[in-house]
Scaffold this motif. Structure first.
Motif, PDB file in Angstrom:
ATOM      1  N   ASP A  58       0.826  -1.313  -0.081  1.00 42.74           N
ATOM      2  CA  ASP A  58      -0.171   0.034  -0.020  1.00 42.74           C
ATOM      3  C   ASP A  58       0.811   1.232   0.149  1.00 42.74           C
ATOM      4  N   ARG A  59       1.842   1.097   0.929  1.00 47.67           N
ATOM      5  CA  ARG A  59       2.760   2.448   0.870  1.00 47.67           C
ATOM      6  C   ARG A  59       3.601   2.643  -0.575  1.00 47.67           C
ATOM      7  N   LEU A  60       4.123   1.444  -1.252  1.00 49.90           N
ATOM      8  CA  LEU A  60       4.660   1.825  -2.338  1.00 49.90           C
ATOM      9  C   LEU A  60       3.494   2.250  -3.555  1.00 49.90           C
ATOM     10  N   LEU A  61       2.229   1.695  -3.469  1.00 45.41           N
ATOM     11  CA  LEU A  61       1.355   2.301  -4.307  1.00 45.41           C
ATOM     12  C   LEU A  61       0.983   3.457  -4.142  1.00 45.41           C
ATOM     13  N   ALA A  62       0.968   4.155  -3.231  1.00 45.26           N
ATOM     14  CA  ALA A  62       0.737   5.426  -2.724  1.00 45.26           C
ATOM     15  C   ALA A  62       1.954   6.059  -3.233  1.00 45.26           C
ATOM     16  N   ASN A  63       3.091   5.723  -2.990  1.00 44.67           N
ATOM     17  CA  ASN A  63       4.340   6.663  -3.517  1.00 44.67           C
ATOM     18  C   ASN A  63       4.270   6.487  -5.085  1.00 44.67           C
ATOM     19  N   SER A  64       3.958   5.458  -5.463  1.00 46.27           N
ATOM     20  CA  SER A  64       3.825   5.533  -6.935  1.00 46.27           C
ATOM     21  C   SER A  64       2.779   6.507  -7.707  1.00 46.27           C
ATOM     22  N   ASN A  65       1.553   6.716  -7.117  1.00 45.70           N
ATOM     23  CA  ASN A  65       0.655   7.545  -7.305  1.00 45.70           C
ATOM     24  C   ASN A  65       1.131   8.934  -7.276  1.00 45.70           C
ATOM     25  N   THR A  66       1.811   9.173  -6.147  1.00 48.50           N
ATOM     26  CA  THR A  66       2.274  10.616  -5.819  1.00 48.50           C
ATOM     27  C   THR A  66       3.458  10.911  -6.941  1.00 48.50           C
ATOM     28  N   GLU A  67       4.141   9.730  -7.271  1.00 47.25           N
ATOM     29  CA  GLU A  67       5.257  10.070  -8.219  1.00 47.25           C
ATOM     30  C   GLU A  67       4.700  10.289  -9.571  1.00 47.25           C
ATOM     31  N   TYR A  68       3.682   9.641 -10.013  1.00 45.80           N
ATOM     32  CA  TYR A  68       3.055   9.781 -11.517  1.00 45.80           C
ATOM     33  C   TYR A  68       2.449  11.055 -11.404  1.00 45.80           C
ATOM     34  N   VAL A  69       1.654  11.743 -10.196  1.00 44.45           N
ATOM     35  CA  VAL A  69       1.537  12.981 -10.445  1.00 44.45           C
ATOM     36  C   VAL A  69       2.475  14.069 -10.485  1.00 44.45           C
ATOM     37  N   LEU A  70       3.462  14.139  -9.862  1.00 43.59           N
ATOM     38  CA  LEU A  70       4.647  14.812  -9.996  1.00 43.59           C
ATOM     39  C   LEU A  70       5.135  14.579 -11.296  1.00 43.59           C
ATOM     40  N   ALA A  71       5.320  13.620 -12.070  1.00 44.56           N
ATOM     41  CA  ALA A  71       5.950  13.327 -13.272  1.00 44.56           C
ATOM     42  C   ALA A  71       4.950  14.127 -14.276  1.00 44.56           C
ATOM     43  N   THR A  72       3.603  14.019 -14.070  1.00 42.95           N
ATOM     44  CA  THR A  72       2.614  14.823 -14.884  1.00 42.95           C
ATOM     45  C   THR A  72       2.752  16.207 -14.773  1.00 42.95           C
ATOM     46  N   GLN A  73       3.230  16.701 -13.593  1.00 46.46           N
ATOM     47  CA  GLN A  73       3.523  18.029 -13.373  1.00 46.46           C
ATOM     48  C   GLN A  73       4.592  18.660 -14.090  1.00 46.46           C
ATOM     49  N   TYR A  74       5.714  17.838 -13.998  1.00 41.56           N
ATOM     50  CA  TYR A  74       6.978  18.188 -14.824  1.00 41.56           C
ATOM     51  C   TYR A  74       6.740  18.014 -16.234  1.00 41.56           C
ATOM     52  N   ILE A  75       5.919  17.202 -16.999  1.00 41.56           N
ATOM     53  CA  ILE A  75       5.753  17.156 -18.106  1.00 41.56           C
ATOM     54  C   ILE A  75       5.028  18.543 -18.675  1.00 41.56           C
ATOM     55  N   LEU A  76       3.964  18.764 -17.792  1.00 36.47           N
ATOM     56  CA  LEU A  76       3.388  19.892 -18.057  1.00 36.47           C
ATOM     57  C   LEU A  76       4.224  21.136 -18.228  1.00 36.47           C
ATOM     58  N   GLN A  77       5.000  21.194 -17.177  1.00 32.53           N
ATOM     59  CA  GLN A  77       5.991  22.325 -17.216  1.00 32.53           C
ATOM     60  C   GLN A  77       6.962  22.253 -18.556  1.00 32.53           C
ATOM     61  N   ASP A  78       7.406  20.959 -18.740  1.00 31.53           N
ATOM     62  CA  ASP A  78       8.070  20.904 -20.067  1.00 31.53           C
ATOM     63  C   ASP A  78       7.280  21.345 -21.402  1.00 31.53           C
ATOM     64  N   TYR A  79       6.088  21.218 -21.478  1.00 33.09           N
ATOM     65  CA  TYR A  79       5.170  21.700 -22.494  1.00 33.09           C
ATOM     66  C   TYR A  79       5.311  23.341 -22.619  1.00 33.09           C
TER      67      TYR A  79
END
Length: 201
Positions: A58-79
């Motif tokens: 559960d902890r790893l899955l929660a961290n995965s979701n957090t990192e997914y959101v962060l990666a998406t934000q970085y992608i939007l910034q790259d855009y």
């Protein structure tokens, strides 16, 4: 010359009666009591292990979701940075350089490949999130396998407890009671089955 008749072997009836002896019943009660306690302890330990694996998953899955959101934000910034760079390129070199200097390393690498925002870019941006996701489900798989082992030991404990009940009831019966060896035999069979079940688990 006459020969002495061979000694007769104990009949199956005598053997059956021995199953109801106090000595044998005492052995069954002791063995089943120890085995029931042992399987209960092992079940408790395995249950804790399974819970720990599920919690870690559960902890790893929660961290995965957090990192997914962060990666998406970085992608939007790259855009945003790439759009600014594209618009200012050839118009305002200083502004274009500013936008390009704010590219993420992954975007810079994809730009140098002359394929900005290609598949490799997205794979790299989401790599850590995907890694955590895979680790989480590895933990879940381990937890499921451990839970199956726990269920096996629980069944062994249940069977041993039933066998213990048969042995205890047989010990309360009169030694002449024909049901006494029958209950003793059933208790023995249940002991053997529970041991096999525990070994299989």
């Amino acid at each position: 010359m006459t020969t002495a008749p061979p000694e007769s072997k104990p009949s199956s009836r005598n053997l059956f009666q021995k199953l109801g002896s106090n000595f044998f019943l005492g052995f069954l009660v002791t063995a089943l009591s120890v085995f029931t306690a042992a399987t209960n302890y092992v079940t408790y330990q395995i249950s804790g292990t399974a819970s720990g694996l599920e919690t870690e998953g559960d902890r790893l899955l929660a961290n995965s979701n957090t990192e997914y959101v962060l990666a998406t934000q970085y992608i939007l910034q790259d855009y945003t940075m790439y759009d600014g760079f594209y618009v200012q390129q050839g118009v305002d070199d200083f502004a274009a350089e500013y936008y390009q200097s704010n590219f993420s390393p992954e975007l810079e690498a994809s730009y140098e490949r002359e394929a900005a925002f290609d598949d490799q870019y997205y794979d790299e941006m989401y790599a850590y999130s995907d890694e955590l996701f895979d680790q989480a489900f590895e933990k879940f798989d381990e937890a499921n396998a451990t839970s199956e082992r726990e269920a096996g030991f629980q069944l062994a404990m249940l069977v041993a407890a039933v066998g213990l009940a048969f042995a205890a009831y047989a010990s309360l019966l009169d030694e002449q009671n024909k049901m006494r060896p029958m209950f003793s035999l059933m208790s023995l069979l249940l002991l053997v089955f529970s041991v096999i079940q525990a070994i299989g688990a």
